[in-house]
Motif scaffolding. Structure first.
Motif, mmCIF file in Angstrom:
data_model
loop_
_atom_site.group_PDB
_atom_site.id
_atom_site.type_symbol
_atom_site.label_atom_id
_atom_site.label_comp_id
_atom_site.label_asym_id
_atom_site.label_seq_id
_atom_site.Cartn_x
_atom_site.Cartn_y
_atom_site.Cartn_z
ATOM 1 N N GLN A 69 1.403 -31.781 12.999
ATOM 2 C CA GLN A 69 2.777 -31.612 13.484
ATOM 3 C C GLN A 69 3.372 -32.929 13.960
ATOM 4 O O GLN A 69 4.588 -33.127 13.878
ATOM 5 C CB GLN A 69 2.804 -30.587 14.615
ATOM 6 N N TRP A 117 -4.078 -29.096 13.926
ATOM 7 C CA TRP A 117 -2.687 -28.655 13.762
ATOM 8 C C TRP A 117 -1.742 -29.585 14.512
ATOM 9 O O TRP A 117 -0.687 -29.963 13.975
ATOM 10 C CB TRP A 117 -2.545 -27.225 14.282
ATOM 11 N N GLN A 121 -9.510 -26.703 15.410
ATOM 12 C CA GLN A 121 -8.407 -26.359 14.522
ATOM 13 C C GLN A 121 -7.064 -26.625 15.203
ATOM 14 O O GLN A 121 -6.100 -27.061 14.558
ATOM 15 C CB GLN A 121 -8.505 -24.893 14.110
ATOM 16 N N TYR A 122 -6.989 -26.356 16.492
ATOM 17 C CA TYR A 122 -5.756 -26.631 17.228
ATOM 18 C C TYR A 122 -5.449 -28.122 17.218
ATOM 19 O O TYR A 122 -4.300 -28.532 16.972
ATOM 20 C CB TYR A 122 -5.877 -26.126 18.664
ATOM 21 N N HIS A 161 1.050 -22.572 18.598
ATOM 22 C CA HIS A 161 -0.385 -22.684 18.387
ATOM 23 C C HIS A 161 -1.011 -23.060 19.722
ATOM 24 O O HIS A 161 -0.521 -23.960 20.417
ATOM 25 C CB HIS A 161 -0.713 -23.737 17.332
ATOM 26 N N SER A 206 5.137 -25.077 6.665
ATOM 27 C CA SER A 206 3.819 -24.681 7.176
ATOM 28 C C SER A 206 3.896 -23.381 7.962
ATOM 29 O O SER A 206 2.866 -22.840 8.365
ATOM 30 C CB SER A 206 3.242 -25.783 8.076
#
Length: 364
Positions: A263, A259, A255-256, A180, A311
């Motif tokens: 994680q 994420w 959004q990154y 990502h 995911s």
């Protein structure tokens, strides 16, 4: 769930025997043409198209390719036209006609001028392509990398391990077969190979870069358009080379960041007795010897980190969709889904397998 063995050499099977020509050509051709994403059951393939650049680096390469194709096409057309003209204007002769040797005594100056002019034009065009190549190479090396995302990508037989650098002590994490990145922000990837030569290639974002055992190289690029882009190993690296893909997800910075936060979180705690049984089977059995699940006692390093495995849209480096049914089949008989993998088949009972899949299903 470690997805790959280490053959004796880059061109030998796990048994040490040379790979036969037909399978080798089939595998190599499949990967080079981007067909590995025919992956069993894959419903929607990410873009894998060098003619659709999504970043500044890929745009430079596309411009050079377009210029080269245009010049070569025009030269090819000119040669064909000249050939047709020569064939049309050539005098006809029969079998008894004597050869015309007069040009040997009277040089054809007009023909000489045409040939000389064509040679001069060819030199100019080739020199122009050389300058364009050098200019593109310089442009590729001048990508600003301030405030870049730094990560490390390691090629294994046959999967990809990505480790994101620590922004703070203990904040680093690893993912498998998926990257990502934030749109509009440069990415610097340190490339390594764990066993044989692999090649990192995401044609929508950049060109190819070799990953050589014992040496570290870097690749830098930037995604300027959000989307999911398919990457592929572009160097034949063994039996399952064609099934060694990964996905690069370029998304807006917010959004990154979300994420990354997900994680970094450890695995959730089991919510019921069935999931607790599955976690116990994982951490006390063979799975923990190869895999890591942060938040548990499993700290294996031979296979992918499974902390948030559910995911990911695909399993087995882009081989099949990540569904509970496929996950169960993979655990029971991984060799039937990806021949050549060194992950052993499971000897669990149906009840234990159900519990293990139930717990892994919570690793979002």
């Amino acid at each position: 769930m470690h997805p790959g063995p280490v053959p004796r050499s880059r061109h030998e099977s796990p048994a040490g025997k040379p790979l036969r020509g037909a399978p080798r050509l089939r595998i190599a051709a499949a990967s080079c043409c981007g067909l590995a994403w025919h992956a069993r059951g894959a419903s929607a393939a990410p873009a894998h198209d060098a003619l659709s650049p999504a970043g500044v680096q890929a745009s430079h390469i596309f411009s050079l390719w377009t210029l080269t194709l245009t010049v070569c096409s025009l030269v090819f057309a000119a040669v064909l036209i000249a050939l047709l003209v020569a064939m049309t204007r050539a005098p006809r002769a029969n079998r008894d006609a004597r050869p015309d040797l007069s040009p040997l005594e009277r040089p054809e100056k007009r023909v000489g001028r045409v040939v000389g002019g064509a040679a001069a034009v060819s030199v100019v065009l080739l020199f122009g392509l050389l300058l364009a190549d050098v200019a593109t190479d310089r442009a590729l090396s001048r990508l600003p990398v301030a405030d870049a995302v730094h990560l490390e990508m390691t090629g294994h037989q046959w999967w990809w391990e990505a480790r994101y650098a620590d922004d703070a002590p203990g904040s680093g994490f690893a993912v498998a077969n998926e990257l990502h990145i934030p749109v509009g922000r440069p990415v610097v990837i340190a490339l390594k190979a764990d066993d044989v030569i692999h090649t990192f290639w995401v044609p929508n974002l950049h060109g190819k870069k070799d990953m050589i055992p014992g040496r570290q190289s870097t690749i830098e690029f930037r995604a300027d358009r959000a989307g999911a882009y398919r990457g592929q190993c572009a160097e034949f690296c063994g039996l399952e080379h064609a099934l060694m893909a990964f996905t690069v997800v370029a998304e807006p910075p917010a959004q990154y960041d979300a994420w990354v936060a997900r994680q970094r979180a450890p695995a959730p705690q089991p919510a019921n007795a069935l999931q607790a049984q599955g976690e116990r089977l994982f951490t006390t059995g063979n799975c923990a010897g190869c895999h890591t699940v942060r938040g548990t006692s499993a700290h294996g390093v031979l296979g992918p980190d499974l902390t948030h495995v559910m995911s990911r849209p695909m399993l087995g480096a882009g081989t099949f969709e990540n569904t509970p049914a496929n996950l169960e089949s993979w655990i029971k008989a991984p060799g039937s889904m990806k021949p050549g993998t060194t992950m052993p088949a499971s000897q669990l009972s149906a009840q234990d397998l159900n519990a293990l899949v139930a717990w892994i299903g919570t690793l979002q």
